[in-house]
Enzyme design. Sequence first.
Site, PDB file in Angstrom:
ATOM      1  N   SER A 159       0.808  -1.217   0.000  1.00 42.01           N
ATOM      2  CA  SER A 159       0.000   0.000   0.000  1.00 42.01           C
ATOM      3  C   SER A 159       0.844   1.271   0.000  1.00 42.01           C
ATOM      4  O   SER A 159       0.369   2.337  -0.406  1.00 42.01           O
ATOM      5  CB  SER A 159      -0.939   0.002   1.214  1.00 42.01           C
ATOM      6  N   HIS A 167       1.238   5.485   6.404  1.00 41.56           N
ATOM      7  CA  HIS A 167       1.100   6.089   5.077  1.00 41.56           C
ATOM      8  C   HIS A 167       1.329   7.599   5.171  1.00 41.56           C
ATOM      9  O   HIS A 167       1.466   8.146   6.270  1.00 41.56           O
ATOM     10  CB  HIS A 167      -0.274   5.772   4.495  1.00 41.56           C
ATOM     11  N   ASP A 204      -3.452   6.525  11.494  1.00 41.00           N
ATOM     12  CA  ASP A 204      -2.521   5.972  10.509  1.00 41.00           C
ATOM     13  C   ASP A 204      -1.219   6.763  10.575  1.00 41.00           C
ATOM     14  O   ASP A 204      -1.155   7.920  10.171  1.00 41.00           O
ATOM     15  CB  ASP A 204      -3.142   6.065   9.110  1.00 41.00           C
TER      16      ASP A 204
END
Length: 553
Positions: free
Chosen positions: A269, A523, A520
Amino acid sequence: MTLASTPKGSPPMVAFPRSLSTIAVSVGGLAMFLIFASLLLISYPIGSTVRGYFYSVDRKLELPISPVNQTVSDHQPGNNKDNVVVDKNYLSNSGLELEKSYANPLVDNVNANDKNFSSSKSSSPTNEGVAKTGNVSENVETLEAASSGSANKSAGVVTGSNDTKNQAGSSDDAKMGNSTASKTTKIGSVVSGCDLYHGSWFYDSLGPLYTNNTCPVLTQMQNCQGNGRPDKEYEYWRWKPSQCDLPRFNAKKFLELMKGKTLAFIGDSVARNQMESMMCLLWQAKVPKNRGNRKMQRWYFKSTSVMIVRIWSSWLVRKTNEAFDFAPDGVDKLHLDAPDDNLMEFIPSFDVIVLSSGHWFAKQSVYILNNEIVGGQLWWPNKSRPMKVNNIDAFGISVETFLTALASHPNYTGLTIVRSYSPDHYEGGAWNTGGSCTGKQRPLGAGELVKNGFTDIMYEKQVTGFNNAIKKSPHNSKLRLMDITEAFGYRHDGHPGPYRSPDPNKITKRGPGGKPPPQDCLHWCMPGPVDTWNELVLETIRREFEDNKGSLS
């Protein structure tokens, strides 16, 4: 010639001969005098000379070599000898405009208490002017290139020292007037072969090249502004190598270099994160056509016949699910000595590959090597039987396996860029045990970096696998390491944190007991630090295509 006599009683008079030659000489001399005087006045106006003498406003002003992040030496506001960092947005043809930049509101927003942009002699980590540095330790050992003609592994990484030489734009070789810098560095240029990964972060008031509203392919979880993140300073910090400039991303240049070629982002990802950043940057120049299918995302730029591709591969090696030996059905089995079957059929159609992997090795899986179960992650039923390979070792083996397969592929001669392990910033726990990056609004300063042992060892295993693959590869293979790990260790401000969705009722503050909200910290926000990766990709491609006069077919 007879002269007339003087009448009596008159004063004596002197008579002169009036020849034409005498008159011509006189007139010529007068004309020369007038011309010379005019030239003198033009070159040295009386007003400016007097003004300069009394008010000193015509003093010589030395400008930095780099318009982005170099220093103007010996600036003396209040007789304090400072190194003042000059942002190119503030430069003009007037020295007075340069002086005005001290009161620029963008600078004041960065640090209202700091009247100067940055002082190279400051030892306080809170002195965060426009050129606040986010450097990594100098003590990291240099990794040796495994063979001649191998990857351009950087000899140095970013330094985290407060030493003046390690500040952005203030190294001896980058100062104005240094003979080396003046011969090799030009404004806006990049010195070929210079280490791109040893440098610092600096505040660039120009800001990002796109916004969350001008990029239609941005994943919502990385749309930090669209999800309500209140601060934006993290979008304005750019990377500056110590000995050269890293240009801002140039979409036109990229499309020209890649004309008729295909670039593929392969991996997890975080590879998707980088691919979307690339698309956001390119979208500002050209709108591509979507030619994706179930197996891969594909975006085609018709004007230059450039294709941008993304293929998912969690581990880069072969994955099976059926039962194997004492490992039951339903648990992912990773065959560490075989590349991902779903990828290899597409490899010959790619000219440039950018790889991303590592984080999935924290998830449950079984490791198989030489047709034998040798270890597992979050799975090992027989505690009496020792594991031969843990998840960290498995990561290093997977890198070596996949890179060796690429380099030895008979129908692939392209450029392979291995982006080094992307650091996360879960403080106080892991992603599922209360780790947090809430409230981080700017990069860490010099001396503020806290080492992450897991990140460090994952990086080391990845580089070892990279170097082992080079040893096995043909001399003409094009494997390059994009060494971003330590530099991005300073960017704890660049993650979405709790701003992962547009839900207006989402929790963004810690609870009464101090428990952080779900977030998160792996990312990267877009726009944000991740855009730097694609500046590095562009520069790596430029060096391969232009400096080496290479062509990828």
